[in-house]
Design a protein around this motif. Structure first.
Motif, PDB file in Angstrom:
ATOM      1  N   ASP A  21       7.590   7.779 -10.015  1.00 39.53           N
ATOM      2  CA  ASP A  21       7.644   7.850  -8.549  1.00 39.53           C
ATOM      3  C   ASP A  21       7.283   6.487  -7.973  1.00 39.53           C
ATOM      4  O   ASP A  21       6.175   5.981  -8.201  1.00 39.53           O
ATOM      5  CB  ASP A  21       6.682   8.922  -8.034  1.00 39.53           C
ATOM      6  N   LYS A  22       8.217   5.919  -7.228  1.00 43.40           N
ATOM      7  CA  LYS A  22       8.068   4.547  -6.739  1.00 43.40           C
ATOM      8  C   LYS A  22       7.913   4.503  -5.216  1.00 43.40           C
ATOM      9  O   LYS A  22       8.580   5.230  -4.482  1.00 43.40           O
ATOM     10  CB  LYS A  22       9.301   3.720  -7.126  1.00 43.40           C
ATOM     11  N   THR A  23       7.048   3.596  -4.766  1.00 45.39           N
ATOM     12  CA  THR A  23       6.988   3.261  -3.350  1.00 45.39           C
ATOM     13  C   THR A  23       8.272   2.539  -2.963  1.00 45.39           C
ATOM     14  O   THR A  23       8.849   1.798  -3.765  1.00 45.39           O
ATOM     15  CB  THR A  23       5.774   2.341  -3.079  1.00 45.39           C
ATOM     16  N   ASP A  24       8.738   2.743  -1.744  1.00 49.67           N
ATOM     17  CA  ASP A  24       9.952   2.089  -1.256  1.00 49.67           C
ATOM     18  C   ASP A  24       9.736   0.570  -1.191  1.00 49.67           C
ATOM     19  O   ASP A  24       8.869   0.100  -0.459  1.00 49.67           O
ATOM     20  CB  ASP A  24      10.283   2.635   0.143  1.00 49.67           C
ATOM     21  N   PRO A  25      10.532  -0.226  -1.942  1.00 50.80           N
ATOM     22  CA  PRO A  25      10.366  -1.689  -1.878  1.00 50.80           C
ATOM     23  C   PRO A  25      10.565  -2.256  -0.474  1.00 50.80           C
ATOM     24  O   PRO A  25      10.018  -3.307  -0.139  1.00 50.80           O
ATOM     25  CB  PRO A  25      11.457  -2.204  -2.829  1.00 50.80           C
ATOM     26  N   TYR A  26      11.358  -1.553   0.344  1.00 48.58           N
ATOM     27  CA  TYR A  26      11.633  -2.005   1.710  1.00 48.58           C
ATOM     28  C   TYR A  26      10.899  -1.145   2.752  1.00 48.58           C
ATOM     29  O   TYR A  26      11.218  -1.206   3.936  1.00 48.58           O
ATOM     30  CB  TYR A  26      13.129  -1.970   1.993  1.00 48.58           C
ATOM     31  N   GLY A  27       9.937  -0.352   2.322  1.00 48.78           N
ATOM     32  CA  GLY A  27       9.220   0.519   3.255  1.00 48.78           C
ATOM     33  C   GLY A  27       8.479  -0.267   4.316  1.00 48.78           C
ATOM     34  O   GLY A  27       7.844  -1.283   4.028  1.00 48.78           O
ATOM     35  N   PHE A  28       8.538   0.206   5.561  1.00 49.50           N
ATOM     36  CA  PHE A  28       7.910  -0.485   6.679  1.00 49.50           C
ATOM     37  C   PHE A  28       6.440  -0.107   6.883  1.00 49.50           C
ATOM     38  O   PHE A  28       5.727  -0.760   7.630  1.00 49.50           O
ATOM     39  CB  PHE A  28       8.676  -0.191   7.978  1.00 49.50           C
ATOM     40  N   PHE A  29       6.003   0.969   6.232  1.00 54.92           N
ATOM     41  CA  PHE A  29       4.634   1.428   6.421  1.00 54.92           C
ATOM     42  C   PHE A  29       4.261   2.296   5.226  1.00 54.92           C
ATOM     43  O   PHE A  29       5.096   3.053   4.719  1.00 54.92           O
ATOM     44  CB  PHE A  29       4.521   2.234   7.731  1.00 54.92           C
ATOM     45  N   ASN A  30       3.015   2.166   4.770  1.00 59.69           N
ATOM     46  CA  ASN A  30       2.559   2.923   3.613  1.00 59.69           C
ATOM     47  C   ASN A  30       1.289   3.702   3.934  1.00 59.69           C
ATOM     48  O   ASN A  30       0.580   3.382   4.894  1.00 59.69           O
ATOM     49  CB  ASN A  30       2.269   1.988   2.431  1.00 59.69           C
ATOM     50  N   GLU A  31       1.001   4.690   3.095  1.00 60.85           N
ATOM     51  CA  GLU A  31      -0.255   5.412   3.230  1.00 60.85           C
ATOM     52  C   GLU A  31      -1.433   4.469   2.942  1.00 60.85           C
ATOM     53  O   GLU A  31      -1.285   3.461   2.248  1.00 60.85           O
ATOM     54  CB  GLU A  31      -0.309   6.570   2.227  1.00 60.85           C
ATOM     55  N   VAL A  32      -2.598   4.844   3.471  1.00 66.36           N
ATOM     56  CA  VAL A  32      -3.801   4.050   3.214  1.00 66.36           C
ATOM     57  C   VAL A  32      -4.205   4.214   1.753  1.00 66.36           C
ATOM     58  O   VAL A  32      -4.216   5.329   1.222  1.00 66.36           O
ATOM     59  CB  VAL A  32      -4.952   4.497   4.137  1.00 66.36           C
ATOM     60  N   ARG A  33      -4.484   3.075   1.100  1.00 71.76           N
ATOM     61  CA  ARG A  33      -4.893   3.146  -0.289  1.00 71.76           C
ATOM     62  C   ARG A  33      -6.125   4.054  -0.418  1.00 71.76           C
ATOM     63  O   ARG A  33      -6.922   4.154   0.514  1.00 71.76           O
ATOM     64  CB  ARG A  33      -5.148   1.728  -0.850  1.00 71.76           C
ATOM     65  N   PRO A  34      -6.305   4.805  -1.528  1.00 67.41           N
ATOM     66  CA  PRO A  34      -5.578   4.666  -2.797  1.00 67.41           C
ATOM     67  C   PRO A  34      -4.240   5.392  -2.851  1.00 67.41           C
ATOM     68  O   PRO A  34      -3.578   5.366  -3.878  1.00 67.41           O
ATOM     69  CB  PRO A  34      -6.563   5.278  -3.804  1.00 67.41           C
ATOM     70  N   LYS A  35      -3.833   6.091  -1.761  1.00 69.23           N
ATOM     71  CA  LYS A  35      -2.517   6.726  -1.766  1.00 69.23           C
ATOM     72  C   LYS A  35      -1.438   5.646  -1.720  1.00 69.23           C
ATOM     73  O   LYS A  35      -1.682   4.536  -1.221  1.00 69.23           O
ATOM     74  CB  LYS A  35      -2.388   7.682  -0.588  1.00 69.23           C
ATOM     75  N   THR A  36      -0.242   5.984  -2.181  1.00 67.75           N
ATOM     76  CA  THR A  36       0.773   4.940  -2.361  1.00 67.75           C
ATOM     77  C   THR A  36       2.154   5.297  -1.823  1.00 67.75           C
ATOM     78  O   THR A  36       3.107   4.538  -2.023  1.00 67.75           O
ATOM     79  CB  THR A  36       0.923   4.617  -3.868  1.00 67.75           C
ATOM     80  N   ALA A  37       2.292   6.418  -1.127  1.00 66.95           N
ATOM     81  CA  ALA A  37       3.612   6.806  -0.621  1.00 66.95           C
ATOM     82  C   ALA A  37       4.011   5.957   0.577  1.00 66.95           C
ATOM     83  O   ALA A  37       3.174   5.398   1.293  1.00 66.95           O
ATOM     84  CB  ALA A  37       3.623   8.285  -0.251  1.00 66.95           C
ATOM     85  N   SER A  38       5.312   5.879   0.808  1.00 67.01           N
ATOM     86  CA  SER A  38       5.852   5.205   1.988  1.00 67.01           C
ATOM     87  C   SER A  38       5.930   6.195   3.143  1.00 67.01           C
ATOM     88  O   SER A  38       5.938   7.416   2.940  1.00 67.01           O
ATOM     89  CB  SER A  38       7.239   4.642   1.687  1.00 67.01           C
ATOM     90  N   ILE A  39       6.007   5.668   4.366  1.00 69.86           N
ATOM     91  CA  ILE A  39       6.059   6.493   5.568  1.00 69.86           C
ATOM     92  C   ILE A  39       7.273   6.064   6.386  1.00 69.86           C
ATOM     93  O   ILE A  39       7.451   4.867   6.649  1.00 69.86           O
ATOM     94  CB  ILE A  39       4.778   6.342   6.413  1.00 69.86           C
ATOM     95  N   VAL A  40       8.123   7.027   6.765  1.00 73.98           N
ATOM     96  CA  VAL A  40       9.263   6.714   7.638  1.00 73.98           C
ATOM     97  C   VAL A  40       8.714   6.145   8.950  1.00 73.98           C
ATOM     98  O   VAL A  40       7.857   6.765   9.601  1.00 73.98           O
ATOM     99  CB  VAL A  40      10.104   7.974   7.914  1.00 73.98           C
TER     100      VAL A  40
END
Length: 581
Positions: free
Chosen positions: A85-104
């Protein structure tokens, strides 16, 4: 050449055939399958499988009904069959660490109020003849809310505090340690996993836009540390994205920094070059950043950087230069300046590689400025010596003028000089407390009157005793003591003198802007020189690097007349003994 690839790849809210939703696209040419996963499908990779666009290597899908702030990742069945499961390389916003998902996220909602600043920036031919004094800042530790479990300030909170402080101190720019998303606080931001996302530690993309906007409305430029030299191995990041060396070289002799435990970009691959150049343009055009300071350029230029015999592969001509990285840096600079006149690019480069800050058409790398690491090293070697012994090292403090015009230099005392046992700036100085402060005052006076733009890391302007730590606030309580507040006032007055007197900045890169009066008086450990402006105006600078007063000290001057003292680092208001001239 898709230099705005972030407009197509990643996640984007659209309306397709009168139905609202989100369009996703990702580059993974060697993957067996790619799916979008999130709360909306129970993180099940079987539900929203993406369509492969063939030879382009791009996978895409439109998912109706998704909205802004939906959380997602790409589930990649790699070439080996492993599912990651990969974070979006072009994601504009991410969850606060330690979480790693991208956010639309829609990054076009913010209403900017810095048109006057941007218009003025576009009108500049360059920044070389302008005063540039940079305050280097780590947003997570400049100030903290100690009373609220030592939490970070938000982008908006720190914007209002920092802009007032920087204006009061007279700095022209701030430079931010990397704010691109990164998983590890202790990396200071230099191990990036989200190249298109401002870190969510301090707020949303709009909050960071507000931060930059606030600086611009108050006349402060914003420079961003940018890290195209390497990236971490974290499983959710770019490393082995589709099971192959996609962004990096597979051969560790070309694709891995052993010292740092990180991967090296494959600069010879068009898609990787476009990713990085798009990213440089992204921060300048979407976040109105005024300049990029490129980290660890030396590690990019040399194939044998920090490697032993047999641990590196020569280039096609048998040399040690990384020709692909050199070509990438040239192209990046050409594209950035062609599309965004008035911005600046700065190289942190510690070797004698020629032409780093020379134009590409003259055979250079195309940066506007280069950090002067040699000056920094020699100056600290000299100033850490007891003044009694400095007369034996006069050549150390004067050597910088031999090469001062080989590049467009910035004189730096950065974060790297006040960590890992090196001590703070005040801590490096010899002698008792009074002598330490006197030494640091004259060092800063020498720095601000020496040819070259200026950069000083936060906390060193008021003489913080402890080394910098990313885990705590600066020691602001020290300002209750006169020696610390006096040093702070000295830096403030140096900045104001520097911005006021054209002789101190107009001809920084031109030998006509400097003339020695006397560099040879080693026995007295003194220097005397002239700084000149384009219109013929000049300042005379005389420096005494010992605690011994030099009464009736005679120097030559270029014109007969009365010379008024306009600055003295020994003034009582700075904590000195008030011995004037």
């Amino acid at each position: 050449n898709h230099y705005r690839s972030y407009e197509k790849l990643g996640s984007h809210k659209i309306v397709h055939e009168n139905i609202g939703g989100v369009f996703f696209a990702v580059w993974a040419p060697n993957a067996q399958r790619v799916s979008v996963i999130g709360d909306f499908n129970g993180w099940d990779g079987r539900i929203h499988q993406m369509r492969n666009r063939g030879s382009s290597g791009i996978w895409e899908i439109f998912i109706p009904g998704l909205v802004e702030q939906d959380i997602y990742k790409f589930s990649v069945k790699q070439a080996t069959g492993r599912i990651v499961d990969k974070t979006d390389p072009y994601g504009f916003f991410n969850e606060v660490r330690p979480k790693t998902a991208s956010i639309v996220w829609n990054i076009d909602k913010y209403n900017w109020n810095d048109k006057e600043w941007i218009d003025e920036r576009k009108s500049r031919e360059n920044n070389i003849s302008r005063p540039i004094s940079i305050y280097e800042v780590h947003l997570g530790s400049w100030k903290r809310k100690v009373e609220e479990e030592n939490r970070f300030l938000t982008y908006r909170e720190i914007a209002n505090d920092l802009v007032n402080y920087v204006k009061e101190m007279g700095f022209t720019h701030i430079e931010l340690l990397p704010i691109e998303e990164h998983p590890l606080d202790a990396s200071w931001g230099y191990q990036v996993t989200g190249y298109f996302a401002p870190t969510s530690r301090y707020g949303t993309p709009e909050d960071f836009m507000y931060f930059v906007d606030t600086m611009h409305q108050n006349g402060i430029g914003v420079i961003l540390d940018w890290v195209p030299g390497h990236f971490p191995k974290d499983d959710h990041g770019l490393a082995m994205f589709d099971g192959t060396g996609l962004y990096e070289h597979l051969d560790p002799r070309k694709g891995e920094h052993m010292d740092w435990g990180t991967k090296i970009f494959n600069y010879g691959r068009n898609e990787v070059r476009n990713f990085l150049i798009s990213n440089a343009l992204f921060w300048i055009e979407k976040y109105h950043i005024d300049g990029l300071r490129v980290d660890a350029v030396a590690s990019m230029l040399y194939l044998d950087y920090s490697r032993k015999e047999g641990e590196w592969v020569p280039n096609q001509f048998g040399g040690r230069e990384n020709l692909e990285a050199i070509d990438f840096l040239k192209k990046m600079n050409e594209v950035v300046y062609a599309r965004n006149p008035g911005v600046t690019t700065i190289a942190e480069e510690s070797t004698a590689f020629g032409g780093v800050s020379h134009p590409v058409y003259l055979g250079g790398l195309g940066f506007e400025f280069k950090w002067n690491m040699g000056w920094m090293h020699d100056t600290l070697v000299y100033f850490t010596k007891d003044p009694v012994f400095r007369k034996y090292h006069q050549g150390t403090i004067t050597f910088s003028m031999i090469y001062a015009y080989s590049e467009n230099f910035i004189l730096v005392f950065s974060h790297d000089e006040v960590v890992h046992g090196k001590g703070s700036m005040i801590g490096k100085m010899p002698g008792d407390e009074w002598q330490k402060f006197a030494n640091l005052r004259v060092l800063y006076t020498y720095m601000w009157t020496h040819p070259g733009k200026k950069l000083l890391f936060m906390g060193q302007e008021f003489g913080q005793w402890s080394e910098w730590s990313e885990a705590r606030s600066l020691d602001w309580h020290l300002l209750q003591y006169e020696k610390h507040s006096g040093l702070q006032r000295l830096v403030k007055d140096l900045n104001k003198l520097y911005s006021k007197e054209k002789a101190l900045y107009e001809l920084d890169t031109n030998p006509n802007g400097f003339e020695w009066i006397d560099f040879y008086d080693a026995d007295n450990s003194t220097l005397a020189y002239i700084r000149k402006a384009k219109d013929g105006g000049f300042l005379v600078v005389v420096l005494n690097f010992t605690p011994v007063p030099r009464e009736n000290y005679r120097i030559g001057v270029p014109k007969e007349g009365f010379y008024e003292e306009i600055f003295n680092s020994d003034a009582a208001i700075y904590g000195g003994s008030n011995m004037g001239n």
